[in-house]
Design a protein around this motif. Structure first.
Motif, PDB file in Angstrom:
ATOM      1  N   ALA A 361       0.829  -1.205   0.000  1.00  0.00           N
ATOM      2  CA  ALA A 361       0.000   0.000   0.000  1.00  0.00           C
ATOM      3  C   ALA A 361       0.857   1.245   0.000  1.00  0.00           C
ATOM      4  O   ALA A 361       1.885   1.313   0.698  1.00  0.00           O
ATOM      5  N   ALA A 362       0.436   2.225  -0.774  1.00  0.00           N
ATOM      6  CA  ALA A 362       1.033   3.561  -0.711  1.00  0.00           C
ATOM      7  C   ALA A 362       0.359   4.317   0.427  1.00  0.00           C
ATOM      8  O   ALA A 362      -0.800   4.063   0.751  1.00  0.00           O
ATOM      9  N   PRO A 363       1.058   5.256   1.067  1.00  0.00           N
ATOM     10  CA  PRO A 363       0.482   5.938   2.227  1.00  0.00           C
ATOM     11  C   PRO A 363      -0.455   7.091   1.872  1.00  0.00           C
ATOM     12  O   PRO A 363      -1.072   7.675   2.769  1.00  0.00           O
ATOM     13  N   CYS A 364      -0.562   7.440   0.590  1.00  0.00           N
ATOM     14  CA  CYS A 364      -1.399   8.571   0.191  1.00  0.00           C
ATOM     15  C   CYS A 364      -1.724   8.463  -1.295  1.00  0.00           C
ATOM     16  O   CYS A 364      -1.127   7.641  -2.007  1.00  0.00           O
ATOM     17  N   PRO A 365      -2.652   9.277  -1.802  1.00  0.00           N
ATOM     18  CA  PRO A 365      -3.016   9.178  -3.228  1.00  0.00           C
ATOM     19  C   PRO A 365      -1.851   9.418  -4.184  1.00  0.00           C
ATOM     20  O   PRO A 365      -1.745   8.727  -5.210  1.00  0.00           O
ATOM     21  N   CYS A 366      -0.967  10.360  -3.879  1.00  0.00           N
ATOM     22  CA  CYS A 366       0.152  10.616  -4.800  1.00  0.00           C
ATOM     23  C   CYS A 366       1.257   9.588  -4.631  1.00  0.00           C
ATOM     24  O   CYS A 366       2.098   9.423  -5.520  1.00  0.00           O
ATOM     25  N   GLY A 367       1.302   8.922  -3.482  1.00  0.00           N
ATOM     26  CA  GLY A 367       2.269   7.855  -3.253  1.00  0.00           C
ATOM     27  C   GLY A 367       3.619   8.299  -2.763  1.00  0.00           C
ATOM     28  O   GLY A 367       4.536   7.482  -2.669  1.00  0.00           O
ATOM     29  N   GLY A 370       6.300  10.512   3.034  1.00  0.00           N
ATOM     30  CA  GLY A 370       7.434   9.869   3.676  1.00  0.00           C
ATOM     31  C   GLY A 370       8.658   9.785   2.796  1.00  0.00           C
ATOM     32  O   GLY A 370       9.627   9.118   3.157  1.00  0.00           O
ATOM     33  N   ASP A 371       8.630  10.471   1.663  1.00  0.00           N
ATOM     34  CA  ASP A 371       9.755  10.417   0.720  1.00  0.00           C
ATOM     35  C   ASP A 371      10.327  11.821   0.520  1.00  0.00           C
ATOM     36  O   ASP A 371      10.217  12.417  -0.562  1.00  0.00           O
ATOM     37  N   GLY A 372      10.879  12.369   1.578  1.00  0.00           N
ATOM     38  CA  GLY A 372      11.599  13.631   1.466  1.00  0.00           C
ATOM     39  C   GLY A 372      10.757  14.841   1.104  1.00  0.00           C
ATOM     40  O   GLY A 372      11.225  15.714   0.369  1.00  0.00           O
ATOM     41  N   GLY A 373       9.542  14.917   1.583  1.00  0.00           N
ATOM     42  CA  GLY A 373       8.719  16.101   1.342  1.00  0.00           C
ATOM     43  C   GLY A 373       8.163  16.219  -0.056  1.00  0.00           C
ATOM     44  O   GLY A 373       7.723  17.308  -0.456  1.00  0.00           O
ATOM     45  N   ARG A 374       8.130  15.139  -0.813  1.00  0.00           N
ATOM     46  CA  ARG A 374       7.603  15.197  -2.182  1.00  0.00           C
ATOM     47  C   ARG A 374       6.079  15.073  -2.229  1.00  0.00           C
ATOM     48  O   ARG A 374       5.477  15.286  -3.255  1.00  0.00           O
ATOM     49  N   CYS A 375       5.457  14.722  -1.103  1.00  0.00           N
ATOM     50  CA  CYS A 375       4.003  14.507  -1.072  1.00  0.00           C
ATOM     51  C   CYS A 375       3.258  15.833  -1.224  1.00  0.00           C
ATOM     52  O   CYS A 375       3.631  16.855  -0.622  1.00  0.00           O
ATOM     53  N   VAL A 376       2.211  15.829  -2.023  1.00  0.00           N
ATOM     54  CA  VAL A 376       1.385  17.027  -2.248  1.00  0.00           C
ATOM     55  C   VAL A 376      -0.016  16.841  -1.668  1.00  0.00           C
ATOM     56  O   VAL A 376      -0.893  17.668  -1.890  1.00  0.00           O
ATOM     57  N   CYS A 377      -0.228  15.766  -0.923  1.00  0.00           N
ATOM     58  CA  CYS A 377      -1.551  15.462  -0.373  1.00  0.00           C
ATOM     59  C   CYS A 377      -1.713  16.118   0.997  1.00  0.00           C
ATOM     60  O   CYS A 377      -0.750  16.277   1.761  1.00  0.00           O
ATOM     61  N   THR A 378      -2.943  16.483   1.313  1.00  0.00           N
ATOM     62  CA  THR A 378      -3.250  17.010   2.634  1.00  0.00           C
ATOM     63  C   THR A 378      -3.447  15.852   3.608  1.00  0.00           C
ATOM     64  O   THR A 378      -3.594  14.689   3.206  1.00  0.00           O
ATOM     65  N   GLN A 379      -3.455  16.182   4.903  1.00  0.00           N
ATOM     66  CA  GLN A 379      -3.666  15.153   5.910  1.00  0.00           C
ATOM     67  C   GLN A 379      -5.024  14.487   5.726  1.00  0.00           C
ATOM     68  O   GLN A 379      -5.163  13.274   5.875  1.00  0.00           O
ATOM     69  N   GLY A 380      -6.039  15.279   5.392  1.00  0.00           N
ATOM     70  CA  GLY A 380      -7.360  14.712   5.164  1.00  0.00           C
ATOM     71  C   GLY A 380      -7.392  13.754   3.989  1.00  0.00           C
ATOM     72  O   GLY A 380      -8.073  12.725   4.042  1.00  0.00           O
ATOM     73  N   GLN A 381      -6.660  14.081   2.924  1.00  0.00           N
ATOM     74  CA  GLN A 381      -6.604  13.192   1.759  1.00  0.00           C
ATOM     75  C   GLN A 381      -5.905  11.881   2.105  1.00  0.00           C
ATOM     76  O   GLN A 381      -6.318  10.804   1.652  1.00  0.00           O
TER      77      GLN A 381
END
Length: 515
Positions: A361-367, A370-381
């Motif tokens: 499983a990926a931890p968020c929609p963008c995947g 946890g990978d050096g601040g590359r995530c663009v998802c909000t906590q709610g997402q």
């Protein structure tokens, strides 16, 4: 003058075998009639069968011929009855010249071509098991099915002959010695040591923590959740799990081979590159239907699904959050019962589902969380994405581990698969000797008896602090028992409980209601 001849065939019901008696009687009159609730495929095969007989030098009997398939309930399906029907016709019409006098003691399975040659046919494993149970003289199968049987049965079990055409089948029953058993064919190359197929020098390119979680999951048969950003190597870790599992026992191999034979997949060797005999590893498409996962089909012809095809091995679900919710929730039963039951109007079939689940499983929609601040998802997402997997499913994933992407020197080989597999095999042997099953299948009440007083106090504190469900409590207890087995400890100590609770990181992230 009436003339009746009998031979045995086999019918597959789900993955189980059932004996079918093929009776052929000839009386004055015309016409060939098939009775015994034969389906359309069997009735249509009659024209194919008599054409194959003519191609092999036999004539169509000029009498009233009744072919009975017994028992008639449930319905007799498939083209595997071609060969026994042809042999019964030849014997009943007197064209064998007395060569088929021992026909009643044999079981034959095979689909005939118009030229009399036999084609690969599902259900040959079941046919052999039926013949052994009924103490018959021997089994005749198509030559193309020899590979799937050579690794499963011994010469002392029952003679098994692989034939290319109808004439060779007649020669086998006549005892003319033209055809040899499957073990006389060097092309099968029976695999004595399945472990030799493993790349013993292969390395697992993950950190020590992930490797440790993989070892615990393999040793206790625990279901595993691998969560991490894209590119972290979750799929590669999942594939490594099978390589550290011990070889199958003969009973396991027979059970798995029965599933593959019933599914018409050509046996275990055909499922692996290079024709090796290994534990199954199934990685179905994330959009697979409910029937594809659990099994299904028309009444009386239920085909095994992925949960049965992975029995004895590993079922890997990549991007589990993208799997349809109905499919995920349907896995709850097989995960607990180790079997799946498919009900139809007149048929109820139970098939094995003794798989070890690895969910990626990926931890968020963008995947990229946890990978050096590359995530663009909000906590709610992120929370909404993870909530696609229900709490009961999370709880059943006993070992939960975060897989980080390789960085710098990390990702260097930690240990050979051979070394890890040795410890896993030893831990499993201790479990089977002590309790007759793996820790994942053991009741928590039996494990509690091996808890030291200090470990019990530690576990109670963890439960209060994390607010865990009863099922999570049971999973931690089972993992702690496995960790103790890997450490050669008779009793569960506080350090075992502490390490086991560290593999329930999702329980610390959010509180979910128990089902």
């Amino acid at each position: 003058m009436e003339r009746t001849r009998t031979i045995h065939s086999s019918r597959t019901v789900g993955v189980s075998a059932a004996d079918v008696t093929v009776e052929c009687q000839m009386t004055p009159g015309i016409g060939i009639h098939v009775v015994g609730l034969a389906d359309v495929a069997v009735k249509e095969s009659l024209l194919r069968t008599v054409t194959a007989m003519q191609a092999c030098g036999y004539r169509i009997p000029g009498k009233k011929t009744v072919i009975n398939l017994s028992p008639a309930d449930p319905r007799n399906l498939g083209a595997g009855h071609d060969l026994p029907i042809a042999l019964a016709l030849i014997a009943a019409s007197g064209q064998d010249g007395g060569r088929l006098d021992g026909l009643e003691g044999w079981i034959a399975v095979g689909e005939l071509g118009l030229d009399g040659r036999l084609r690969e046919t599902p259900g040959c494993v079941q046919a052999v098991m039926t013949a052994i149970e009924d103490n018959l003289s021997g089994v005749i199968i198509p030559k193309h099915n020899g590979d799937e049987l050579a690794d499963l049965f011994n010469e002392d079990d029952i003679p098994i002959y692989e034939v290319e055409d109808l004439n060779q089948a007649v020669s086998v029953i006549a005892g003319e010695g033209i055809v040899r058993t499957i073990w006389d064919n060097p092309s099968h190359g029976k695999t004595e040591n399945q472990d030799s197929e493993k790349p013993v020098s292969a390395m697992v390119p993950v950190d020590e923590g992930t490797m440790r979680a993989l070892e615990i999951a393999a040793a206790g048969g625990h279901h595993l959740l691998l969560m991490g950003p894209v590119g972290s190597g979750k799929a590669k870790v999942a594939k490594s799990l099978r390589d550290i599992l011990p070889p199958m026992s003969r009973e396991e191999a027979l059970s798995v081979a029965s599933v593959y034979s019933a599914a018409g997949n050509g046996g275990l060797r055909a499922a692996e590159p290079g024709g090796t005999l290994r534990r199954p590893f199934r990685n179905p498409w994330r959009g697979s239907s409910l029937a594809a996962m659990l099994g299904g089909g028309r009444d009386g012809a239920v085909v095994p699904g992925e949960v049965s095809l992975s029995s004895g091995g590993v079922l890997c679900l990549e991007e589990i959050a993208e799997t349809p919710k109905s499919v995920l929730e349907a896995l709850r039963g097989p995960l607990d019962d180790r079997s799946v039951t498919i009900s139809r109007l007149s048929t109820k079939v139970t098939m094995p589902a003794e798989f070890q689940l690895v969910a990626c499983a990926a931890p968020c929609p963008c995947g990229h969380h946890g990978d050096g601040g590359r995530c663009v998802c909000t906590q709610g997402q992120r929370e909404a994405y993870l909530s696609r997997i229900s709490g009961p499913i999370y709880d059943r994933l006993t070992t939960q581990v975060w897989v980080s992407p390789p960085a710098g020197g990390r990702g260097a080989p930690v240990e050979t698969l051979e070394a890890v597999a040795g410890r896993v095999a030893s831990a499993r042997e201790r479990q089977m000797a002590r309790q007759g099953c793996l820790n994942e299948d053991l009741r928590a009440s039996r494990i509690e008896a091996t808890l030291s007083s200090e470990a019990r106090e530690t576990l109670e504190n963890i439960m209060d602090r994390m607010g865990l469900s009863c099922r999570a409590y049971s999973r931690i207890l089972k993992m702690a028992r496995t960790i103790a087995d890997l450490s050669y400890d008779d009793d569960i100590q506080p350090r075992h409980v502490a390490e086991a609770s560290s593999y329930r990181f999702l329980d610390r992230m959010t509180t979910r209601a128990d089902d």
